[in-house]
Write a protein that holds these residues in place. Structure first.
Motif, PDB file in Angstrom:
ATOM      1  N   UNK B 402      66.609  59.391  39.068  1.00  0.00           N
ATOM      2  CA  UNK B 402      67.635  59.112  38.066  1.00  0.00           C
ATOM      3  C   UNK B 402      66.945  59.011  36.703  1.00  0.00           C
ATOM      4  N   UNK B 403      67.714  58.927  35.649  1.00  0.00           N
ATOM      5  CA  UNK B 403      67.106  58.728  34.327  1.00  0.00           C
ATOM      6  C   UNK B 403      67.103  57.228  34.019  1.00  0.00           C
ATOM      7  N   UNK B 404      66.574  56.850  32.850  1.00  0.00           N
ATOM      8  CA  UNK B 404      66.661  55.425  32.528  1.00  0.00           C
ATOM      9  C   UNK B 404      67.795  55.127  31.549  1.00  0.00           C
ATOM     10  N   UNK B 405      68.805  56.017  31.545  1.00  0.00           N
ATOM     11  CA  UNK B 405      70.031  55.747  30.807  1.00  0.00           C
ATOM     12  C   UNK B 405      71.134  55.448  31.809  1.00  0.00           C
ATOM     13  N   UNK B 406      72.351  56.035  31.611  1.00  0.00           N
ATOM     14  CA  UNK B 406      73.405  55.745  32.587  1.00  0.00           C
ATOM     15  C   UNK B 406      73.737  56.951  33.476  1.00  0.00           C
ATOM     16  N   UNK B 407      72.733  57.792  33.716  1.00  0.00           N
ATOM     17  CA  UNK B 407      72.929  58.948  34.585  1.00  0.00           C
ATOM     18  C   UNK B 407      73.089  58.556  36.044  1.00  0.00           C
ATOM     19  N   UNK B 408      73.539  59.543  36.870  1.00  0.00           N
ATOM     20  CA  UNK B 408      73.751  59.316  38.295  1.00  0.00           C
ATOM     21  C   UNK B 408      72.433  59.107  39.026  1.00  0.00           C
ATOM     22  N   UNK B 409      72.494  58.440  40.190  1.00  0.00           N
ATOM     23  CA  UNK B 409      71.349  58.363  41.087  1.00  0.00           C
ATOM     24  C   UNK B 409      71.507  59.482  42.114  1.00  0.00           C
ATOM     25  N   UNK B 410      70.555  60.435  42.129  1.00  0.00           N
ATOM     26  CA  UNK B 410      70.696  61.596  43.025  1.00  0.00           C
ATOM     27  C   UNK B 410      69.462  61.735  43.915  1.00  0.00           C
ATOM     28  N   UNK B 411      69.663  62.295  45.148  1.00  0.00           N
ATOM     29  CA  UNK B 411      68.505  62.479  46.021  1.00  0.00           C
ATOM     30  C   UNK B 411      67.569  63.565  45.485  1.00  0.00           C
ATOM     31  N   UNK B 412      66.267  63.361  45.714  1.00  0.00           N
ATOM     32  CA  UNK B 412      65.246  64.324  45.280  1.00  0.00           C
ATOM     33  C   UNK B 412      65.034  65.298  46.406  1.00  0.00           C
ATOM     34  N   UNK B 413      65.063  66.628  46.110  1.00  0.00           N
ATOM     35  CA  UNK B 413      64.960  67.593  47.209  1.00  0.00           C
ATOM     36  C   UNK B 413      63.584  68.259  47.302  1.00  0.00           C
ATOM     37  N   UNK B 414      62.625  67.832  46.482  1.00  0.00           N
ATOM     38  CA  UNK B 414      61.289  68.434  46.539  1.00  0.00           C
ATOM     39  C   UNK B 414      60.400  67.744  47.559  1.00  0.00           C
ATOM     40  N   UNK B 415      59.117  68.125  47.530  1.00  0.00           N
ATOM     41  CA  UNK B 415      58.136  67.580  48.464  1.00  0.00           C
ATOM     42  C   UNK B 415      57.256  66.556  47.769  1.00  0.00           C
ATOM     43  N   UNK B 416      56.600  65.708  48.558  1.00  0.00           N
ATOM     44  CA  UNK B 416      55.569  64.829  48.010  1.00  0.00           C
ATOM     45  C   UNK B 416      54.346  65.676  47.676  1.00  0.00           C
ATOM     46  N   UNK B 417      53.491  65.169  46.772  1.00  0.00           N
ATOM     47  CA  UNK B 417      52.287  65.906  46.404  1.00  0.00           C
ATOM     48  C   UNK B 417      51.283  65.817  47.554  1.00  0.00           C
ATOM     49  N   UNK B 418      50.785  67.006  48.010  1.00  0.00           N
ATOM     50  CA  UNK B 418      49.897  67.024  49.167  1.00  0.00           C
ATOM     51  C   UNK B 418      48.457  66.742  48.765  1.00  0.00           C
ATOM     52  N   UNK B 419      47.701  66.211  49.719  1.00  0.00           N
ATOM     53  CA  UNK B 419      46.274  65.939  49.491  1.00  0.00           C
ATOM     54  C   UNK B 419      45.491  67.243  49.576  1.00  0.00           C
ATOM     55  N   UNK B 420      44.635  67.477  48.572  1.00  0.00           N
ATOM     56  CA  UNK B 420      43.803  68.679  48.584  1.00  0.00           C
ATOM     57  C   UNK B 420      42.356  68.302  48.365  1.00  0.00           C
ATOM     58  N   UNK B 421      41.454  69.039  48.980  1.00  0.00           N
ATOM     59  CA  UNK B 421      40.028  68.923  48.703  1.00  0.00           C
ATOM     60  C   UNK B 421      39.531  67.477  48.758  1.00  0.00           C
ATOM     61  N   UNK B 422      39.985  66.739  49.753  1.00  0.00           N
ATOM     62  CA  UNK B 422      39.510  65.351  49.952  1.00  0.00           C
ATOM     63  C   UNK B 422      39.683  64.461  48.715  1.00  0.00           C
ATOM     64  N   UNK B 423      40.695  64.758  47.915  1.00  0.00           N
ATOM     65  CA  UNK B 423      40.977  63.909  46.757  1.00  0.00           C
ATOM     66  C   UNK B 423      39.986  64.051  45.617  1.00  0.00           C
ATOM     67  N   UNK B 424      39.242  65.164  45.581  1.00  0.00           N
ATOM     68  CA  UNK B 424      38.354  65.444  44.451  1.00  0.00           C
ATOM     69  C   UNK B 424      39.012  66.539  43.629  1.00  0.00           C
TER      70      UNK B 424
END
Lengths: 366, 427
Positions: B402-424
């Protein structure tokens, strides 16, 4: 010292100190500004304790009163469209008045109390003021009052950094406070304070009203503490209850004792220690090859420990504090010189070898 | 007084002048520190710093964050650092006192010549140095506070947030509560008496319109009996908490003592299960915390690859300190800074570091990518809901944005950020 000399010395000291700021980098100037702010409070405290013989553990609260007075007045004037020097002067005067009134109330009660009872009363104040400030809505609670950011005034902007400007302002206020205290110390009032400190009955018999003198000492000391709070608020652009706790009160007192009770030079040395010691200890621990977890743990607590040790060592070895030790060393040197060269040709034999002023200020209490 | 006239005074003045000159010389000699071309960056190190409470009342809840971040930087440095440079993280104690923050941040910028201040902690403390850092053009990255103040690119171009802001948290929690408990529940809030409580409550009322009771507390007063009593008297059944960990524990404990049962939903700043358990004790804690709803935006579940990596780093570089939400937070901040530094070019400067963040290429490691861009310094545009079930705190349901104004609360349809290269991070 005649009043004119004191004024000239104050002015000369201020000009020298302002010249000094050109030699310092911004961080050093910021530290100098903090020293000047704490100096206002320690100088007031040393006059109160050393001259009038009244102990105060409440000077942090008086600084806080000055800080809030400064911040709120400054804010009110900003919204009324007043700015620049008039706003600063009005806010500083307001800080002095708020702290002075609080000090007057404290002094009125304190003049009836002695020793530990007076200490207890002032301790109550320093516990109460932050608690009240934290719960009064107009004072913004724990967060404190934030002030509008104010840079270097126009024409100077190209010449000096913000920290240098803040140091100038802080030094100017401190010079006024310390010169004022020196005038009080050397004048009639100072004499009366010492008389009351040494023997109230004798002072009363000599026609001095002890209660009035003691209250006056409290008011004078509170006004300078308030000025210190105002400077601190000006430099850090905020005032919050967390900055003026019991521990600051105790540190101010320790600084005064370490510097040398009753001596303005000692108050200055104490204020320098108050600011530089945490930084010095931090620098030393940074240089030592300690694991980061150990340094994180001792950062913040070690300076207090060093300060405490310094206090114990000084009280044991040099009860007159740093200033007292300096005076003693000077007197020794002079005595030695007189022994080796009995007839100095340049300077006339000093009639005031260990100045009576110094001996009159040797601490007998605290 | 008459004894003190003439000769000593002049000598005195001369001596004073002498002392001043000597003092000036000493200080000037010790003060020599030539500023580098780009502050904080040399051949093989990048120096950054932070202010955080290591002593004082707030230390208990937060001192583990900087320790975790330091551990992650140690891990990174042992694996080659960024562009061949190791990162030196200077941690300064401010005891959560704004006046001290002013001093230590100046020390970081002027003495240590840091490239950036990273993860300065606390709203009141960091507010005190916001102007200073922006006035001096020092990158002020990933502030550890959910105040919306850090997202003002126009006024404060050098400041970037990290926490999901309190308004967003309030809106998502209110939306979740409305879906779960409906309109019959009586909604109330207990908030800290500063921007934290005010912003969070503003988020709640955007969604719920009205709250039956709004209570506040001051951190300096360790007693919330009056507030909890007022909530009980108002018949509150669903209570939101804009509280730090210590006060979440205090509120739950006080309510239990009064025999008052309600559903509790807390901001992520005061909803970390291991930390709360530390406050409430192993004996009563689990029962009191069962069913507690909170939010989060960082990898959190036990089987998440990020969490597994962080656990390993914690054991190896942090002396196996208790693994809490603070550990994950600290390490996530450290990773995000490393990523930004990797994107700031071979020879990073203060400008290139901020440019890298404004390009939007820095995504972090959250359950949704960071929202930094040319006109947004807001880190997380949404949060997930967590609950405590059977003594385990984990995500439930969707991630909400959602935004920090008075916008709607909506579900996020993307993915979480994946771990790559052992976090380096690689450039």
């Amino acid at each position: 010292m005649s009043a004119r000399r004191t004024l000239l010395l104050g002015l000369g000291g201020l000009i020298l100190a302002i010249g000094l700021t050109f030699l310092l980098d911004p961080y050093r100037n910021y530290q100098l500004a903090l020293v000047a702010a704490y100096l206002c409070a320690t100088a007031g405290l040393t006059v109160l304790v050393g001259l009038s013989g009244q102990l105060s553990l409440g000077h942090a609260a008086l600084m806080a009163a000055g800080g809030y007075g400064f911040a709120l007045t400054s804010q009110a004037l900003t919204s009324a469209g007043v700015g620049g020097l008039p706003r600063f002067l009005a806010a500083t005067v307001a800080a002095a008045v708020v702290a002075g009134v609080l000090g007057l109330l404290l002094g009125l009660a304190g003049a009836r109390l002695h020793g530990p009872y007076l200490a207890g009363l002032t301790l109550t104040l320093v516990v109460a003021v932050p608690a009240v400030a934290a719960s009064v809505g107009a004072l913004q609670g724990d967060r404190g009052v934030q002030m509008q950011f104010e840079g270097v005034p126009g024409p100077l902007r190209a010449l000096i950094a913000l920290e240098q400007w803040q140091a100038w302002v802080a030094l100017a206020v401190a010079a006024v406070a310390v010169t004022g205290l020196a005038l009080v110390r050397d004048g009639r009032t100072g004499l009366r304070m010492r008389a009351v400190r040494d023997d109230e009955v004798a002072a009363a018999l000599a026609g001095i009203a002890p209660a009035r003198v003691k209250v006056l000492a409290f008011v004078v000391s509170s006004v300078t503490a308030g000025l210190g709070g105002a400077v601190l608020t000006f430099v850090t652009q905020s005032v919050s209850p967390g900055a003026y706790t019991v521990s600051l009160s105790l540190l101010l007192l320790v600084a005064v004792v370490v510097g040398g009770l009753g001596s303005l030079l000692g108050a200055a040395l104490g204020a320098v220690l108050l600011v530089l010691l945490p930084w010095l200890v931090g620098t030393v621990t940074d240089m030592l090859p300690l694991p980061s977890q150990v340094t994180q743990r001792i950062d913040g607590t070690l300076p207090l420990l060093v300060f405490g040790l310094l206090l114990i060592v000084l009280v044991a070895c040099a009860p007159g504090g740093l200033a007292g030790a300096l005076t003693a060393a000077r007197a020794r040197r002079r005595a030695r010189r007189r022994l080796t060269a009995p007839a100095p040709t340049t300077a006339p034999p000093s009639p005031t070898a260990p100045a009576p002023r110094e001996s009159a200020r040797t601490p007998t209490e605290g | 007084m008459s004894l003190l006239r003439t000769p000593p005074t002049r000598r005195h003045a001369r001596r004073t002048a002498g002392t001043f000159v000597a003092l000036a010389t000493i200080v000037a000699l010790t003060a020599c520190s030539t500023p580098a071309a780009s502050p904080g960056v040399d051949e093989d190190t990048v120096t950054i710093g932070t202010h955080t409470p290591l002593t004082g009342p707030a230390a208990a809840g937060y001192s583990s964050i900087s320790a975790a971040a330091s551990a992650y930087f140690d891990y990174l440095n042992d694996n080659g650092g960024i562009h061949g440079r190791s990162i030196e993280y200077v941690v300064k104690d401010d005891a959560y006192n704004p006046a001290t923050t002013q001093t230590v941040v100046r020390e970081l910028v002027q003495e240590h010549q840091v490239l950036a201040v990273v993860n300065g902690l606390g709203t009141p403390t960091h507010s005190a140095v916001l102007d200073y850092l922006n006035e001096n053009g020092v990158p002020d990255l990933f502030v550890a506070s959910g105040s919306p103040s850090w997202d003002q690119p126009e006024t404060y171009p050098w400041t970037f947030a990290f926490n999901a802001d309190y308004i967003t948290e309030g809106k998502v929690l209110a939306h979740h509560a409305q879906q779960t408990h409906g309109d019959d529940a009586v909604y109330c809030v207990l908030g800290q008496d500063d921007d934290f409580g005010i912003d969070f409550a503003a988020g709640l009322t955007t969604v719920l319109d009205e709250l039956a009771s709004t209570q506040t507390y001051a951190v300096s007063n360790q007693d919330v009996t009056a507030q909890i009593g007022a909530m009980q008297a108002a018949g509150c059944t669903v209570n939101f908490l804009a509280t730090v960990n210590g006060f979440t524990a205090l509120a739950l404990g006080t309510a239990a003592k009064m025999g008052y049962r309600a559903q509790w939903l807390t901001s992520s700043s005061g909803g970390d299960y291991p930390t709360l358990l530390g406050y409430l004790g192993e004996e009563n804690g689990p029962a009191l915390l069962e069913g507690l709803v909170s939010t989060n935006y960082l990898p959190f579940s036990d089987d998440d690859p990020w969490v597994e990596l962080f656990r390993r780093v914690n054991d190896e570089y942090n002396g196996g300190a208790p693994f809490t939400g603070n550990t994950i937070f600290g390490m996530s901040v450290a990773y995000t800074f490393a990523e930004a530094l990797a994107r700031a070019g071979e020879d990073p400067t203060r400008e290139s570091l901020v440019e890298a963040l404004k390009s939007g290429d820095v995504v972090g490691n959250g359950i949704l990518p960071l929202g930094f861009g040319a006109d947004s310094h807001r880190a997380f545009g949404g949060v997930g809901i967590t609950t405590v079930t059977g003594g385990v705190q984990d995500y439930v349901g969707e991630v909400w944005t959602t935004d920090n104004g008075d916008g709607e609360v909506v579900p996020y349809d993307g993915e979480a950020v994946a771990l790559e290269n052992e976090g380096i991070p690689q450039s």
